[in-house]
Design a protein around this motif. Structure first.
Motif, PDB file in Angstrom:
ATOM      1  N   UNK A  71      23.127  42.568  55.517  1.00  0.00           N
ATOM      2  CA  UNK A  71      21.784  42.135  55.084  1.00  0.00           C
ATOM      3  C   UNK A  71      21.893  41.118  53.957  1.00  0.00           C
ATOM      4  N   UNK A  72      22.816  41.371  53.018  1.00  0.00           N
ATOM      5  CA  UNK A  72      22.999  40.423  51.915  1.00  0.00           C
ATOM      6  C   UNK A  72      23.518  39.087  52.427  1.00  0.00           C
ATOM      7  N   UNK A  73      24.391  39.129  53.425  1.00  0.00           N
ATOM      8  CA  UNK A  73      24.890  37.885  54.016  1.00  0.00           C
ATOM      9  C   UNK A  73      23.755  37.133  54.711  1.00  0.00           C
ATOM     10  N   UNK A  74      22.896  37.884  55.411  1.00  0.00           N
ATOM     11  CA  UNK A  74      21.762  37.256  56.084  1.00  0.00           C
ATOM     12  C   UNK A  74      20.859  36.547  55.076  1.00  0.00           C
ATOM     13  N   UNK A  75      20.672  37.171  53.904  1.00  0.00           N
ATOM     14  CA  UNK A  75      19.808  36.571  52.879  1.00  0.00           C
ATOM     15  C   UNK A  75      20.326  35.207  52.448  1.00  0.00           C
ATOM     16  N   UNK A  76      21.673  35.050  52.443  1.00  0.00           N
ATOM     17  CA  UNK A  76      22.260  33.795  51.978  1.00  0.00           C
ATOM     18  C   UNK A  76      22.519  32.813  53.123  1.00  0.00           C
ATOM     19  N   UNK A  77      22.216  33.234  54.367  1.00  0.00           N
ATOM     20  CA  UNK A  77      22.541  32.388  55.516  1.00  0.00           C
ATOM     21  C   UNK A  77      21.548  31.256  55.691  1.00  0.00           C
ATOM     22  N   UNK A  78      22.010  30.223  56.396  1.00  0.00           N
ATOM     23  CA  UNK A  78      21.153  29.060  56.664  1.00  0.00           C
ATOM     24  C   UNK A  78      19.969  29.410  57.552  1.00  0.00           C
ATOM     25  N   UNK A  79      20.155  30.233  58.633  1.00  0.00           N
ATOM     26  CA  UNK A  79      18.986  30.555  59.467  1.00  0.00           C
ATOM     27  C   UNK A  79      17.854  31.211  58.671  1.00  0.00           C
ATOM     28  N   UNK A  80      18.234  32.089  57.743  1.00  0.00           N
ATOM     29  CA  UNK A  80      17.197  32.752  56.936  1.00  0.00           C
ATOM     30  C   UNK A  80      16.472  31.729  56.064  1.00  0.00           C
TER      31      UNK A  80
END
Length: 662
Positions: A332-341
């Motif tokens: 979830x933390x990685x998703x927060x920092x991802x470009x798609x998010x």
């Protein structure tokens, strides 16, 4: 050619009735001729048939056999309506008991038959004043009936009879309740007012009264046994037979609109009986108020929900992960920092994006003392609450405002601080207020509460929840049920952009696997409006209808009692010549008026209550024309249904019986 004319010719009149199995004859083959200009006494003992004869002559009763000609018109073939019409225009009554209407003054009592005749107001006033002046009562023109002496009341009754200029004046024991002096005065008055085209008939027990008349007819056992003339026949008028005799079918052509007359009389009676009808009006007002309140408040509350929908739900899209294996906190933390998010924020129509993951549901929460102030709290009763990890943008995305303290930020998440922001509903459940340094125990784990946010009434699933930073290392052993809720990405959108954002967002967040997330769009406004509990609404309406039914029963009882109390008044109106339909209409109209007044009061009360409720809650009141229409229609329906039976009973009152009751 001049010939003497007769006002009344009765031939072979017979009348009887059945008592058990016995037939009792009241009148038997009675013949009678009465001339214009005469004052005639009908004398006889009680039960001799003289009252029955009077009722036949007054067209209140019909003979079993024989013919009765009134003013050259055979009444034998006339129906009830035609007899009433002929009575209205050619017959008048003076009763021993006067039968004046108490709530009307002298003028209005005398005016009454002219109203039913349809005489224009100005002409009515002139004729009433003229006859009252002739009878020496000008000084009592507008006096109330209860202020008159017995003699004055009899004069008013005579004035009411004479104002229509009848062909036949029927007086039933007009001196029976008067002393000798007043008796002489009334007989002299009757002799004086008997015109050349009028016959006055006086039914009496008093032989002295009979001797003051022109003729005396003695009736015994239903037969005419004596015809005595006390004065010469020169008093009898000589009339030229011409077209002045108006048959009943011609009167019908100029017949007044009894409908209008009955409505006027209903209005007059309602005004004067207002105090008696107050409780009935109050019952109707309560029923209508409860009905309008139910409909109006339901519409208002639905409107507020609709407003909440427009300002929030219609601007919110939720992306939920579809995998059966939930994402870990690290993912979830990685998703927060991802470009798609981050690209979600750049979608057209998106105003804000937030991540939220339920940690546990039903965690047991208690309050803890402020550090250094052990006695600040004395402890609270534990409550259940859900705990969410979330980004700091979640509060804006969910439409929650900071009301105390501060919100956590990215720094709290990066440091994995064990802090939280709570919904104000949680503190209300714990019965505490926020102050700096407040700690809550979540199943024994202390969490520092740094802020409080408002609750969004549209988000019942997150009401009274605890929010911790997304990067919090919070571990809640045995804190409650481990949540299996999917990760949620909340997108706050511009109005009207939800459908487009929902379609694009699932591809933006997971370009390679569009099915990894599904978009949950807000419901249609109609769906939200239907969220108002239909069963409760129906229950309230049912209660309102019960109250209305009580009001309707109250109206019916009130007017049934009124019909009994007013039997003599109703009998008088029928004797004057009122169409029975006019009586039915008058009583029904009085019922409707009472109901309408109560209805208007109920609507005003309901509207004011709705306005106060909306003012307190800062709502926009929604009271449509249909709401007012429902109230008015219901009140009118109550008045009609409740008044029909009493009105029918009133129209069936038998004047012969009521007017003989004294």
């Amino acid at each position: 050619m001049t010939t003497q004319e007769h006002s009344v010719i009765a031939e072979n009149l017979s009348k009887g009735f059945v008592q058990g199995e016995e037939h009792i004859t009241v009148l038997e083959q009675l013949n009678l001729t009465l001339n214009y200009g005469e004052v005639i006494a009908i004398l006889g003992p009680s039960g001799s048939g003289k009252s029955t004869l009077l009722n036949i002559l007054g067209l209140l009763s019909t003979p079993d056999e024989g013919t009765y000609v009134l003013d050259e018109e055979d009444t034998s073939a006339l129906n009830a309506k035609e007899r009433a019409l002929l009575r209205l225009h050619k017959i008048a009554f003076v009763f021993q008991a006067f039968h004046l209407i108490d709530h009307k003054n002298v003028f209005k009592n005398v005016e009454l038959p002219l109203i039913y005749q349809g005489v224009p107001p100005q002409e009515r006033a002139e004729r009433v004043k003229a006859i009252i002046e002739r009878l020496g009562l000008s000084h009592r023109l507008y006096a109330k009936i209860n202020t008159l002496s017995g003699g004055e009341k009899q004069r008013v009754a005579i004035a009411r009879a004479l104002v229509t200029e009848p062909k036949v004046l029927l007086c039933d024991e007009p001196t029976g309740s008067l002393d000798a002096e007043r008796t002489q005065e009334v007989i002299a008055l009757l002799r004086e007012v008997t015109g050349e085209e009028q016959t006055t008939i006086v039914v009496t027990h008093d032989s002295d009264v009979a001797r003051e008349c022109d003729r005396c007819l003695r009736v015994e056992s239903g037969r005419l046994v004596e015809d005595t003339r006390y004065r010469p026949s020169a008093n009898t008028a000589q009339r030229v037979k011409d077209s002045s005799v108006v048959p009943v079918h011609a009167i019908e052509m100029n017949r007044p609109r009894w409908f209008v007359a009955s409505i006027k009389e209903a209005f007059d009676a309602s005004i004067h009986r207002m105090r008696r009808n107050l409780f009935t009006m109050f019952a109707v007002a309560l029923g209508i108020a409860s009905l309008v309140l139910t409909v109006g408040l339901t519409a208002t509350i639905s409107g507020q929900l609709s407003d909440a929908f427009d300002v929030f739900l219609a601007q919110r899209v939720t992306l939920e992960e579809t995998s059966k294996t939930p994402m870990t906190q690290e993912q979830i933390l990685e998703l927060e920092q991802s470009a798609p998010y981050k690209n979600l924020k750049n979608l057209h129509g998106v105003k804000n994006v937030a991540l939220m993951k339920q940690v546990v549901s039903g965690a047991i929460v208690t309050s803890a003392p402020v550090l250094g102030q052990a006695n600040y709290f004395q402890g609270t009763t534990p409550v259940d609450a859900s705990v969410y990890r979330a980004t700091s943008s979640v509060f804006v995305a969910q439409g929650q405002n900071l009301i105390a303290g501060r919100l956590f930020d990215q720094g709290h998440s990066q440091r994995a601080d064990q802090v939280a922001v709570v919904g104000e509903g949680l503190l209300q459940r714990l019965n505490i207020t926020w102050s700096e340094g407040l700690y809550l125990y979540v199943k024994g784990v202390p969490i520092s509460i740094i802020g409080v946010v408002s609750e969004n009434p549209s988000l019942s699933e997150t009401y009274a929840s605890i929010y911790v930073p997304l990067g919090s290392k919070l571990t809640l052993k045995d804190a409650g049920s481990i949540s299996t809720e999917p990760l949620k990405i909340i997108l706050a959108t511009d109005p009207g952009a939800t459908n487009q954002v929902g379609q694009e967002a699932v591809y933006t967040i997971s370009p390679d696997r569009p099915g990894k997330f599904t978009a949950v769009l807000p419901p249609e406004p109609k769906t939200l409006r239907n969220a108002v509990d239909t069963q409760q609404k129906n229950l309230l309406i049912a209660m309102s209808l019960v109250t209305l039914s009580i009001g309707a029963i109250g109206i019916m009882n009130t007017f049934l009692v009124a019909v009994i109390e007013r039997r003599k008044e109703i009998g008088l109106r029928l004797a004057i010549g009122t169409d029975p339909r006019g009586i039915l209409l008058q009583i029904a109209a009085e019922s409707i008026m009472v109901s309408v007044i109560g209805t208007i009061a109920g609507i005003v009360l309901a509207v004011n209550i709705i306005a106060v409720v909306c003012l307190i809650n800062q709502w926009t009141p929604i009271i449509g024309a249909e709401t007012i229409g429902i109230g008015l229609l219901s009140g009118l329906l109550v008045g009609v249904l409740a008044g029909l039976y009493p009105a029918f009973k009133a129209s069936r009152v038998e004047p012969v019986q009521t007017l003989s009751e004294g």
